[in-house]
Motif scaffolding. Structure first.
Motif, PDB file in Angstrom:
ATOM      1  N   SER A  13       0.812  -1.223   0.000  1.00  0.00           N
ATOM      2  CA  SER A  13       0.000   0.000   0.000  1.00  0.00           C
ATOM      3  C   SER A  13       0.845   1.272   0.000  1.00  0.00           C
ATOM      4  CB  SER A  13      -0.926   0.022   1.215  1.00  0.00           C
ATOM      5  OG  SER A  13      -0.204   0.277   2.410  1.00  0.00           O
ATOM      6  N   LEU A  14       2.118   1.175   0.356  1.00  0.00           N
ATOM      7  CA  LEU A  14       2.948   2.378   0.511  1.00  0.00           C
ATOM      8  C   LEU A  14       3.052   3.205  -0.774  1.00  0.00           C
ATOM      9  CD1 LEU A  14       5.794   1.109   2.886  1.00  0.00           C
ATOM     10  CD2 LEU A  14       3.619   2.207   3.445  1.00  0.00           C
ATOM     11  N   LYS A  19       1.182   8.232  -3.509  1.00  0.00           N
ATOM     12  CA  LYS A  19       0.421   8.814  -4.617  1.00  0.00           C
ATOM     13  C   LYS A  19      -0.741   9.663  -4.125  1.00  0.00           C
ATOM     14  CE  LYS A  19      -2.007   7.505  -8.867  1.00  0.00           C
ATOM     15  NZ  LYS A  19      -2.457   6.358  -9.715  1.00  0.00           N
ATOM     16  N   ASN A  20      -1.398   9.221  -3.042  1.00  0.00           N
ATOM     17  CA  ASN A  20      -2.579   9.931  -2.539  1.00  0.00           C
ATOM     18  C   ASN A  20      -2.667   9.759  -1.023  1.00  0.00           C
ATOM     19  OD1 ASN A  20      -5.066  11.024  -1.936  1.00  0.00           O
ATOM     20  ND2 ASN A  20      -6.148  10.012  -3.605  1.00  0.00           N
ATOM     21  N   MET A  27      -5.564   3.374   5.280  1.00  0.00           N
ATOM     22  CA  MET A  27      -4.717   2.301   5.817  1.00  0.00           C
ATOM     23  C   MET A  27      -4.484   2.490   7.314  1.00  0.00           C
ATOM     24  SD  MET A  27      -3.960  -0.113   3.750  1.00  0.00           S
ATOM     25  CE  MET A  27      -2.623  -0.852   4.696  1.00  0.00           C
ATOM     26  N   TRP A  28      -4.300   3.732   7.736  1.00  0.00           N
ATOM     27  CA  TRP A  28      -4.116   4.021   9.155  1.00  0.00           C
ATOM     28  C   TRP A  28      -5.341   3.576   9.957  1.00  0.00           C
ATOM     29  CZ3 TRP A  28      -0.870   5.686  12.976  1.00  0.00           C
ATOM     30  CH2 TRP A  28      -1.467   6.151  14.144  1.00  0.00           C
ATOM     31  N   ILE A  53       2.982   3.764   8.396  1.00  0.00           N
ATOM     32  CA  ILE A  53       1.880   4.323   7.606  1.00  0.00           C
ATOM     33  C   ILE A  53       1.720   5.805   7.903  1.00  0.00           C
ATOM     34  CG2 ILE A  53      -0.626   4.282   7.293  1.00  0.00           C
ATOM     35  CD1 ILE A  53      -0.464   1.237   7.763  1.00  0.00           C
ATOM     36  N   ALA A  54       1.816   6.189   9.185  1.00  0.00           N
ATOM     37  CA  ALA A  54       1.650   7.586   9.565  1.00  0.00           C
ATOM     38  C   ALA A  54       2.728   8.462   8.936  1.00  0.00           C
ATOM     39  CB  ALA A  54       1.679   7.718  11.089  1.00  0.00           C
ATOM     40  N   VAL A  55       3.973   8.009   8.994  1.00  0.00           N
ATOM     41  CA  VAL A  55       5.086   8.796   8.436  1.00  0.00           C
ATOM     42  C   VAL A  55       4.921   8.968   6.931  1.00  0.00           C
ATOM     43  CG1 VAL A  55       7.570   8.784   7.986  1.00  0.00           C
ATOM     44  CG2 VAL A  55       6.723   8.229  10.267  1.00  0.00           C
ATOM     45  N   ILE A  56       4.614   7.880   6.235  1.00  0.00           N
ATOM     46  CA  ILE A  56       4.447   7.953   4.779  1.00  0.00           C
ATOM     47  C   ILE A  56       3.249   8.819   4.408  1.00  0.00           C
ATOM     48  CG2 ILE A  56       4.094   6.622   2.663  1.00  0.00           C
ATOM     49  CD1 ILE A  56       6.841   6.274   3.931  1.00  0.00           C
TER      50      ILE A  56
END
Length: 419
Positions: A13-14, A19-20, A27-28, A53-56
């Motif tokens: 998913s990264l 991308k968005n 995901m979070w 996920i939060a950082v990305i």
């Protein structure tokens, strides 16, 4: 195998998150609400998926061309004020070290709730977020409902260990919040198999909530179903269904479940209930004595010794309201209550201004169901320490988005009529 599957899903998913940022928020929510990694037994149970996920997501938001400002809403401003006040009360905490650790955890939740308000803007985004919430909680509803039916209700249903919804009371309340959202999705689809699947999921989630043996959940279910009936367009049919199915569900449960529910009327003789009342009185006395409250993590013997009627009965707050009062004082409680009232009024505004527009029917339906979810949380939360449970904050973000989308539609209609 489960660990590998969750890991593959997250890392796959990264690129989509980069991308968005909306994908990052979704995901979070999936990771933080469902906690799928807790369903494995290996490395994934402690792997920092949420942090990654939060950082990305934050990186994607920073580099995206999408709008990055918070919606100009009273809900947003009140949430920001509450976040600021929590930081202030932490400066005056009774236990500074423990309070700082808890503050860091809570701020992560609040940050991502605010990010959700920033990026969730379109109807598609809102709809996808509701689906993620339903899938995340519905998984445990189906699992717990099957368990309850199979075991004849003789054993308690529990949530995923080590999460907000790990306890029997907590998972029950989470499912009560989810059931109205399932109903919204049911109203939003023409696919028969989806409608039937959601009906089954709602039924099993209701049985799982009963199978938790949570007395607070029983009150919350009654409040949630009552509001869903009030908001229903077919009150007679809904009333007949409730009248027929509710007694069957209750009669299915064993005698010891009935005895536990009956103890609501004799709470003076129940040590658990009296322990909660003792904790509530402690929180009230503490807030009267300390303007900034006690800060996070105040369920300690020394605090109860100073403020509780019974200093030996040390309990967590077991109430979102007294948790706010004890930890953040009367100002913190006032901000939290104001946040709830503003969210309710905003949802009511959406209902009033969208009910007569076919293009906004989805918005009206969702606003009604969010109100049903929130009334269930307001009632059930009176008996649980779930002040920082993230799902209600995501629903607040959904209400903010619904208000903005409804205003846009009304403006477009008004401009078209004035031509």
């Amino acid at each position: 195998m489960r660990d590998i599957l969750v890991t593959l899903i997250v890392f796959a998913s990264l690129p989509l998150i980069i991308k968005n940022p909306v994908n990052g928020v979704l995901m979070w929510i999936w990771i933080s609400v469902m906690n799928p990694h807790t369903q494995g037994w290996g490395f994934a149970t402690t792997f920092p998926f949420a942090q990654i996920i939060a950082v990305i997501t934050l990186f994607s938001l920073a580099t995206s061309r999408a709008q990055k400002t918070l919606p100009g809403s009273a809900i947003t401003l009140t949430l920001l004020a509450m976040v600021l006040w929590m930081n202030v009360t932490t400066l005056f905490a009774i236990f500074p070290a423990a309070s700082q650790l808890q503050l860091a955890k809570v701020m992560k939740i609040m940050l991502m709730s605010l990010v959700t308000m920033v990026v969730i803007r379109s109807r598609q985004d809102v709809h996808r977020m509701i689906w993620i919430l339903v899938i995340s909680l519905g998984f445990y509803g189906v699992k717990g409902g099957i368990f309850t039916v199979r075991e004849g209700g003789n054993f308690r249903v529990w949530g995923p260990i080590g999460t907000f919804i790990g306890g029997n009371n907590e998972i029950a309340l989470a499912l009560i919040i989810a059931i109205p959202l399932m109903r919204y999705l049911q109203l939003s689809t023409d696919r028969r198999w989806v409608r039937h699947g959601l009906t089954l999921t709602m039924a099993l989630s209701g049985m799982a909530a009963l199978g938790s043996y949570s007395r607070g959940a029983l009150l919350a279910i009654a409040a949630m179903i009552g509001l869903m009936w009030i908001k229903s367009h077919k009150k007679l049919l809904a009333g007949v269904i409730i009248t027929l199915l509710a007694p069957l569900a209750l009669l299915f449960m064993p005698e010891r479940w009935m005895e536990r529910m009956d103890s609501i009327n004799n709470y003076q003789e129940d040590s658990s209930a009296m322990g909660r009342i003792n904790a509530w009185r402690m929180a009230y006395n503490l807030a009267k004595d300390r303007f900034f409250g006690g800060g996070f993590e105040i369920a300690e013997p020394s605090v109860f010794y100073l403020y509780a009627p019974d200093p030996t009965a040390v309990h967590a707050a077991h109430s979102i309201y007294f948790q706010a009062l004890g930890e953040h004082g009367f100002v913190g409680l006032a901000l939290y209550l104001l946040l709830g009232v503003l969210t309710w009024r905003c949802a009511a505004w959406v209902v009033r201004n969208s009910s007569d527009d076919p293009e906004l029917l989805w918005s009206s339906n969702l606003a009604k169901m969010i109100q049903a979810s929130l009334i269930g949380f307001a009632v059930g939360g009176a008996f649980l320490s779930l002040l920082y449970f993230d799902v209600p904050y995501y629903l607040m973000a959904a209400v903010v988005a619904l208000r903005a989308l409804t205003e846009q539609r009304l403006a477009t209609r008004s401009a078209a009529l004035s031509r």
